[in-house]
Structure formats: C-alpha cells, structure tokens
Write a protein that holds these residues in place. Sequence first.
Motif, PDB file in Angstrom:
ATOM      1  N   ALA A   1      47.460 -59.403 -44.381  1.00  0.00           N
ATOM      2  CA  ALA A   1      47.360 -58.976 -42.942  1.00  0.00           C
ATOM      3  C   ALA A   1      48.089 -59.943 -42.147  1.00  0.00           C
ATOM      4  CB  ALA A   1      45.659 -59.215 -42.927  1.00  0.00           C
TER       5      ALA A   1
ATOM      6  N   PRO B   1      43.417 -53.684 -43.473  1.00  0.00           N
ATOM      7  CA  PRO B   1      42.409 -53.132 -43.968  1.00  0.00           C
ATOM      8  C   PRO B   1      41.334 -52.916 -42.981  1.00  0.00           C
ATOM      9  CG  PRO B   1      42.994 -55.286 -44.564  1.00  0.00           C
ATOM     10  CD  PRO B   1      43.788 -54.921 -43.676  1.00  0.00           C
TER      11      PRO B   1
ATOM     12  N   SER C   1      45.961 -66.052 -51.341  1.00  0.00           N
ATOM     13  CA  SER C   1      45.579 -65.988 -49.804  1.00  0.00           C
ATOM     14  C   SER C   1      44.031 -66.780 -49.955  1.00  0.00           C
ATOM     15  CB  SER C   1      45.441 -64.619 -49.565  1.00  0.00           C
ATOM     16  OG  SER C   1      44.720 -64.748 -47.995  1.00  0.00           O
ATOM     17  N   ARG C   2      44.042 -67.543 -48.993  1.00  0.00           N
ATOM     18  CA  ARG C   2      42.901 -68.264 -48.689  1.00  0.00           C
ATOM     19  C   ARG C   2      41.903 -67.659 -47.874  1.00  0.00           C
ATOM     20  NH1 ARG C   2      43.459 -73.577 -50.985  1.00  0.00           N
ATOM     21  NH2 ARG C   2      44.397 -73.234 -52.976  1.00  0.00           N
ATOM     22  N   ARG C   3      42.340 -67.266 -46.672  1.00  0.00           N
ATOM     23  CA  ARG C   3      41.587 -66.715 -45.607  1.00  0.00           C
ATOM     24  C   ARG C   3      40.744 -65.504 -45.851  1.00  0.00           C
ATOM     25  NH1 ARG C   3      39.494 -69.436 -42.164  1.00  0.00           N
ATOM     26  NH2 ARG C   3      39.572 -67.926 -40.557  1.00  0.00           N
ATOM     27  N   ARG C   4      39.736 -65.574 -45.576  1.00  0.00           N
ATOM     28  CA  ARG C   4      38.920 -64.179 -45.802  1.00  0.00           C
ATOM     29  C   ARG C   4      38.870 -63.239 -44.701  1.00  0.00           C
ATOM     30  NH1 ARG C   4      33.609 -65.921 -45.503  1.00  0.00           N
ATOM     31  NH2 ARG C   4      34.224 -67.583 -44.236  1.00  0.00           N
ATOM     32  N   GLU C   5      39.404 -63.576 -43.761  1.00  0.00           N
ATOM     33  CA  GLU C   5      39.857 -62.852 -42.589  1.00  0.00           C
ATOM     34  C   GLU C   5      41.478 -62.833 -42.153  1.00  0.00           C
ATOM     35  OE1 GLU C   5      35.616 -61.921 -42.130  1.00  0.00           O
ATOM     36  OE2 GLU C   5      37.399 -60.804 -41.723  1.00  0.00           O
ATOM     37  N   PRO C   6      41.882 -61.955 -41.316  1.00  0.00           N
ATOM     38  CA  PRO C   6      43.406 -61.966 -41.254  1.00  0.00           C
ATOM     39  C   PRO C   6      43.468 -63.103 -39.902  1.00  0.00           C
ATOM     40  CG  PRO C   6      42.358 -59.967 -39.985  1.00  0.00           C
ATOM     41  CD  PRO C   6      41.289 -60.523 -40.877  1.00  0.00           C
ATOM     42  N   ARG C   7      44.669 -63.603 -40.160  1.00  0.00           N
ATOM     43  CA  ARG C   7      44.700 -65.078 -39.207  1.00  0.00           C
ATOM     44  C   ARG C   7      44.963 -64.579 -37.852  1.00  0.00           C
ATOM     45  NH1 ARG C   7      45.650 -64.887 -44.783  1.00  0.00           N
ATOM     46  NH2 ARG C   7      45.988 -66.889 -45.564  1.00  0.00           N
ATOM     47  N   SER C   8      44.460 -65.431 -37.029  1.00  0.00           N
ATOM     48  CA  SER C   8      45.044 -65.167 -35.489  1.00  0.00           C
ATOM     49  C   SER C   8      45.346 -66.519 -34.853  1.00  0.00           C
ATOM     50  CB  SER C   8      43.558 -64.527 -34.903  1.00  0.00           C
ATOM     51  OG  SER C   8      42.872 -65.607 -34.528  1.00  0.00           O
TER      52      SER C   8
END
Lengths: 777, 232
Positions: free
Chosen positions: B187, B226, B160-167
């Motif tokens: 996520a 999370p 996974s690259r993103r540090r936050e869940p996508r939106s």
Amino acid sequence: MKPTSLRRVLVIASAISMISLYARSCAFEEPLPVFTNTYGPSNGYAPYVAGRLGVVQSSYFARNLAIAYDWINHRPLSAEEQKQAVSVDNFLLHRDQSDTGNVDPTPKAVQDWIAAREAVYAASNLASMTPSGTSRPVPGEDYEDFDNCLDEAYAHATRTLQARVASYGQKNPEVIEWLRGQDAVFSNCTQKNDTPKPLTSGSVWLQQDRAYQIAAAHFYALEYPEALGGFRSIAADTNSPWSITSRYMMARTLIRQATIPHGQSPLAGLRAAQKELLAMRSEPRMAKMQGSIDDLLDLVNTRLQPEQQSLVLAQRIANPHPRNLRQDLIDLAWISNRPQLGPLHNSQGLAEINGTRQAALGSGKPLNDGANLMLWIAPETKLPVALERWHTTHSNAWLIGSMMRMQPGDPAAGELIAAAQKIQPGDPAYLTASYYRLYLSPRNDDTRQQALAMLASIDQSHDRDLSAHNLFTALVADNAPTLDLWLADAGRKAFYMDPEDDPRNTPNPGVPSAQQVEDVCGNQVPADQVLLFDSDAALALNTQIPLRMLAEAATSKALPENLHYQVAQAAWARAVLLDRPEIAAKMSPLLMACRAAWKSALDAYDHATTTEERHVEGLLALMRFASTSPSVRAGLERREGFATYSDWDNWWCRTIPDNTAPLENAGTNSVNLEQLSKIPWQRFLTPADRAEARVEAEALLKVPAAPAYFEAQALDWSHAHPDDPRNADILGESLRSERNACRYTELVDKTLTRHVFEAIQNKYPKSEWAQKYKTWQ
Amino acid sequence: MLWAWEVPEDLSSLDPSKAGVAFLAREVLISDTVQVRPRRQPLHPAPGAWLMADVRIETGPGFAPTPDVRSQSVAAILEVLSEPNVRGLQIDFDATASQRDFYAALLRDLHAKLPPGFPLSITALMSWCGSGSWLRSLPSGTLPVDEAVPMFFRMGGRISRRREPRSFAGFHEPLCLSSAGISTDEAWPEISSEQRVYLFKPGSWTAEDLAQINAMGFHGLRQPSPAMGNTR
C-alpha cells in the motif's frame, strides 16, 4: 507453514539477518516480534544440521528442508557435512564468502600472494608492481562487474612461486622473471594490461611456466581464442607440468566465453564446455582433476538442464558422503529460488520441475532418493502425492511430509497419527512428528495433556527451542477446556525481535536480562517477562470470545500481567460501540489504574443517566484517547501505551483486523463474515457463547474506520442537539481523528470531513478547533 | 525514480522524461576494514536516462567507526561517480542509533568531496522522520543531504511491518517530506505532486511495467488499495 489453516496462523519470521535474493535489509519503524520461524531453524543453525531439528515446517528454505529430510530419514550428516552446511548458511544469509565465517576485507589467498611476492622482490631489492584486484567490468556492460581472478588462482600462484623459490632460490633471476610474468597475468584481473613476454631461451621449467602464464593472461584478459589456443597447445605437450591443468582450463575458457560478456547464445558455448568436460572424465590422465571437472560439470548442468541437475543434487544430498555438500546445497538453493537470474535467464522454476516429476509418479517407475527429496521439498507437492509416497515408502519423511500438508479432520489423519506415535524420543523426527500428530488430533483433554507433556520436555531441554515452545503452546491453548486455561497460554514470548538499539526489544531467549522496559501503563517491567499475543490468540479474542468473556479475561489472573490493559481497553471500546455500559463500567477501574487521565471521561460515561447522554460521552471518550480500539493486537502492543497520542498509530481502521493473515499483514484487511464462518471455534466456547460472539462480530463489522465513525456520529449529534455546548469539541475531536488516524482512502469519507469542517467554521468560528483547522483537507 | 536493485534490468524502453533510475551500484561492507562488492547484474538504462548511483552500506562483525575506516568507505563510495551518466548519489544505510555519529561524519565527508550541487540523497527509516529526528539533532548539526527518502515498505524478501498503509502523518523532519519510497506490491501513502517518488519492484521491471510508467507515471503501477471486507 500451514497458511490455509485457520485454526492457527504461524507467524512469518522476520528473517533473522536474512538478506533476500533481491535486495537489502529494510526500513522498519518498529520491530516485529517473531514467535515462530518459518524459514529455518530458530535455535541456531549448527544444532539444526546436527539433527536437533525442532519442529520442521514446510515453508523452510529448500536447503533447510533437504537437511531435515536426511535426518528424518536416518541419514545423519557427518561432522564435515555439518560444517559445510553451516558454511552455506553463512554464505547465503550473511554473504560470508569464506568458510571460516569471517568477512575478510581481502581474500586470504590474495593476501598470501602479496606477501609471497613481496618477499621475493624485497630479497633482491626490487620494486614491485601494485597488485591487482579480483573483479572486472563485464565487457559491453556499463554497470556490471564479475569475479575475474578467483581465490584459487592466487593460491595456486603462491604455491607455484613457493615451489620455484624452494627449487631455485629466492634471488634466482629466473624466479624473478617468473614473478614478473605472473604479475603481468594478474594485471588483467581488473582491466586489460600486460601479457607476459614469450621466452625463447632459459630453463625449460621457466619456458613451460611462461607458456602457461601467457595463456592465463589471455584468459583473464577475456581473449578467449588466444587462451583456448594456448591451453590446447600446452595440453597436447605431455612433457609440460601444465599439461593436465591446461586441459582443464580449456573447459573453463569455454564456460567463460559463453557467459562473459553476455552473448546472444550462451547455450551453445555451455554445451561445448559440457562436451569437453565429459570427454575429460574418460581420460585416464585427468583422473586427479576429477573433482574439479565434476564441479565445472555441475555449474554447466545447473544452467543447461536445471531439472535434471536438481535430481542429481538431491540424489547426492540424500545419500551419505557427497563429495561437496556445500556446493550441492548452494546449487540446490539457486535452482529452487532463482533460475531466472542465471546467465541463461532460465525461467523454468521448481513448479515446472516438479510438475514433470509428479507426472513420473504415474509411470510406475520407482523414484530414487533424489526424486523423493525434490518432491518432499516442493511446496507444489499436494497431499494426494504425499500420501501416495507415504503408502509406497513408509518412510518417516513422507509420514511427516503428509502430515505437514494435511488439515485436521482429514479421513487419513488417524492412520498418520497412529504411525507418528511410533516415533520415539531421540529420533530426529520426534518433535516434528509429535507436533503434527497433535495438530491433527481431535481437540480434547488427552491431546492437551500430550501437548503439555511435550512442552515440559522442550522447556527442560538444555537448548530450549522457543519457536517449538510457541508452537506447542498454541496446541495447548487450542485444546483448553476453559477460558482461564486458554488465557494462561494466550500470551507468548517472541523468540526474536529485530536488532535495533531499542531496550524494549526482547533479549535472546534463555539469556537472563536485567533490562527493564516500559509497559503500556508507563511502568518499568523486566523485558523478559513481557508476553505478547500471537495471531491465533488475537484472532480468538477479536472474533470468537463474546464481550462478557473478554471482560472476564481482562481481570483474569490467568492472563499475563502486561496484557490486562490491552484486553481491558479493547473490551471497553467494544462495549461502548455495542452500547453495553455494564461491561464498560467493569473495565473503568482497570483503565484508570493504568492511566489516570481516563478518569473524567470514564466517570462521565459511567454516570450518564440516559442512553443519549451515554452515547455522546462514549463518543467523546473514544475520541479523546487515541489508543482506543475494539480489538487487541497481535505482536507488539501500542508503543505509545494507552491514552497517549501517537504520530501515526491512533484509533482503528478496522474494528476486527484480519488476524488470519500473517502477523505483518494483520490489520491490513478486515476479517469478513465468510472468513469468520470458517474459523474453528475454541473448544471452551459453548454454542451460546459462539452465537453471542457472532452477533457482536456482525455488529462490529458494520462500524467503519474510526474517523468515518466519529465524524458521522458527531454530525448526527450536533444536528440533533444544536444547542449542546459540547458540539464544538465533539466536531473538533472527530476532525482531529480524521487528520491522525486511518489512512486508507477507501475507509475515510472526505464528504463527512468537509461537513464537519464547515460545521465548525460556520457555527463555532471562535472555537479552538476553528483556529486549529483552517482547511478541511 | 525506479529502483534497479539486485536483478538484471533492461530499462531501455523507459522514457527518460518520465522516470530516472536509482540503481544499486555497489555494496560497501564495513567491519574493521572496508570491503566493496560491485554490482553483479546487468543494467541497461535508456539513452539519456537520469541515473542515480545507490551505494548500500552494511556493517559486519568488528564494525569499528574509525577515521581510517570512514575515509576508506568514502573513497569506495565515490568510485561510483566514475560510472557512466551518474548524476546523483544515494546512500542506503539502516544505521542503528550507535552508528549514527559515524554515518553523519561519513555523509559530511562525502558532501565535501562531491562536486558542488551534486545531489546527495539517503534512504530513511520512517522512525527517522518524526519530531526531534536525529537527522537534525546531532551535535554536528543537520545532515548535509538533499533528501531523506522515507521507506514506506520492506524491500525484497523481507516482510512488511506496518499494519496500516503508511502515511506522512507525524512526519516533522523536513528532509523526509519531499520524497517517498514505495513498492509496487504494498500500500502507498498519499503522495503529492511535488514529492519525488522512488519505486521498487520485487523482481525485474517488465516491458509492461515500463509501458505503464511511460503512459501514466508511477500511478500506472498502483496496486488497488485494500478495502474493508476484501481478503487477500
């Protein structure tokens, strides 16, 4: 990798062109810098299989560990073995089916067959059939194909045709009849078509060839009883030139019958094939096909008895001159990674295999090379087993295998460190042993000097291994006696970035680049001078270094140039949240030099005359500049730079992201107090520094995600100061942050959002914010 | 839609009224010629399942975006329509910037050859979904696809690259707004009831997974998000 080590977190490779066993390459919106490859070598596969191992890590793929094991144990790979190992890498990672490393649209064997047959037909002015393909639908399956006619079938047919032409002439009618028969055979490759017609007259050679062609046609047509009967009959005819081949084909037919189509009881069929193959091995006339018979036995045994077969494979790999290293490595990878995907859907995994193997350790029987290799590879092998192996074998492999599994401070560390010190430069194990030796050594100046010496040696090498460079750099940093010396090694160069058409990607290490990239302040800088924080550096900056030292770091000449602004912004945001205006004021000039847009907001904050006023000016400044975050980032800096607005990367979800996790998951969670207590402190921090950092971390962890924080503060302020003309902006900015920041639903408070929205609509209905946001959701 | 990728899949217990199946039908490897790899794993959908054939495009050394290569690629892709019960086509190609013209032309050729109204979907990198997306801004105009499914995850063994869940925040490209590609082990963004969901799972779908989907739709497989303070 040492995932349990909180002292250092090694970044998981982005998988250099890695195609997973499951699926496809993936969809990324930004590249991930890779500082250390954890699946395999980072400096090219050919050098690795030639013994330039770099720093081997326990997380490597099984086949990569097997190669390292051989070299570390002074069982070098020959030139031919190296070539085969590279071929496996091409095959498994790049799906390259050919040994040459090229993706061929049509296998060469098929092309050669087409050319050979066309020449014969053309010589007699005959029209030829359209040649068939190689794969065929699996009967009973609507969506699955299998490779029916393999390259060797076409190659063999070409050789036979050429031999017949050489013996009897290209225009000989019997040669043409032979060719017609072979075309009929291959017509079954993709679907049931023709069977060559039997011959009752003609030359003996043609009749013998025809009998074989008929059996082969049945084989490709999946008519197994007919094929088996035909091959059995030919095998019994010792006058036939196809007798030996037909004997072999009996086993192939049994294997095919067991696996295509997908039957209910493939095991019985494979056992029958195994029995046939074992019988062939003892038949003197089959000696010339021994290699092919053994290959088929390997295929069968991999499926019937993967545990035993893994030991057989490992025993070969661990010893010189295996007959077919390429296939052995592929089979080892198959057993290690996906026995559940085989035709038997065997769910036995390596964990179970090694459980049995480890149990054997208690039996007192010595383990052979293969068993040692399989234990060495297995992630399930724990430190006590590794130490037992080391004490029993005193091999370099188990010395390193033990060190890989050990944490600093272990009682046995001293013994291993002393043993590792005896490994000399030039030994394939030297770099790996040196790394783990220093990793396990006490943190002090001596360890640092040794790590520096290793770093110098790596950097002077003609094939500088950037992954190893980063690992030793982290060791140097871990042993730094001062903040400045630590900062000098905090920024690292990624050895790999995803191959996107983005000029900001780091070019290949060692290749001078003329490319310029834009830094976070909008300046053009040489791409290969951009250094980034790895997880360990980010972890230290975010959790261990107190704010006043973070501010020092922001202005330190020891810190790489491009990292100043990120550290300054984190220090400033942290200072505002912790109400440390004297720190924030020190950062203002840096931030304004980076982005002039900061000026009015920072001036307002710096010149506030009361605590209350400072608080609200700080709030406004935080909200106006979407890049603000109290933490530095591991990996890429914020692409939109500072102050500018991003489509999806604004403010913070977590004041302190969990940089103990691999880079790609950093920020997914927040580090908690329990984790903080387990992270070994950086050497240069005094007890007072540590206590100060801990108090600050505890306070920061109480600050929620930016939208929740901003909304709560905005509401509190507007309630306490109902006449403040700035209230519309304060509330509006907080609502903007909610729309464009942290998306974890657990971390945002919709109740607050609703209250903010209603406050704007009710009290400031003519404001731009009321016009902009018509709903609270 | 459940993605059925490079693993054996028994989806016979999936309720066709709850979910369809987007299965990897073949891979088309494009260099200076075109090579096809058919699906090598069994797939058993439920009777009546709505099936979408996925074709994964990869480029190799010597990638040459010539008209001949493009027409061979289109022909190779269209062959999947002969597979039983295929009612939609999805192309999965992480085209780089330099490959976009070729990809757009290939999609136009495909669209021209598909039966009228036959759904044509593509997967999309999230970076394709912002303002000024290339999906819409090529000189040849908007791509002739029904949807571009933003991939809010990595697939399979990749990370996974993103540090936050996508939106969907920041998505401006309309083609990207009607669907979402998500994974059972990462996520999820907030998804509206009007959006089509494509769900991936590392490994084969189990009977338990399918029972959850039959009972609750894709929400039945939602991982707990999370939360601050939790560790993995």
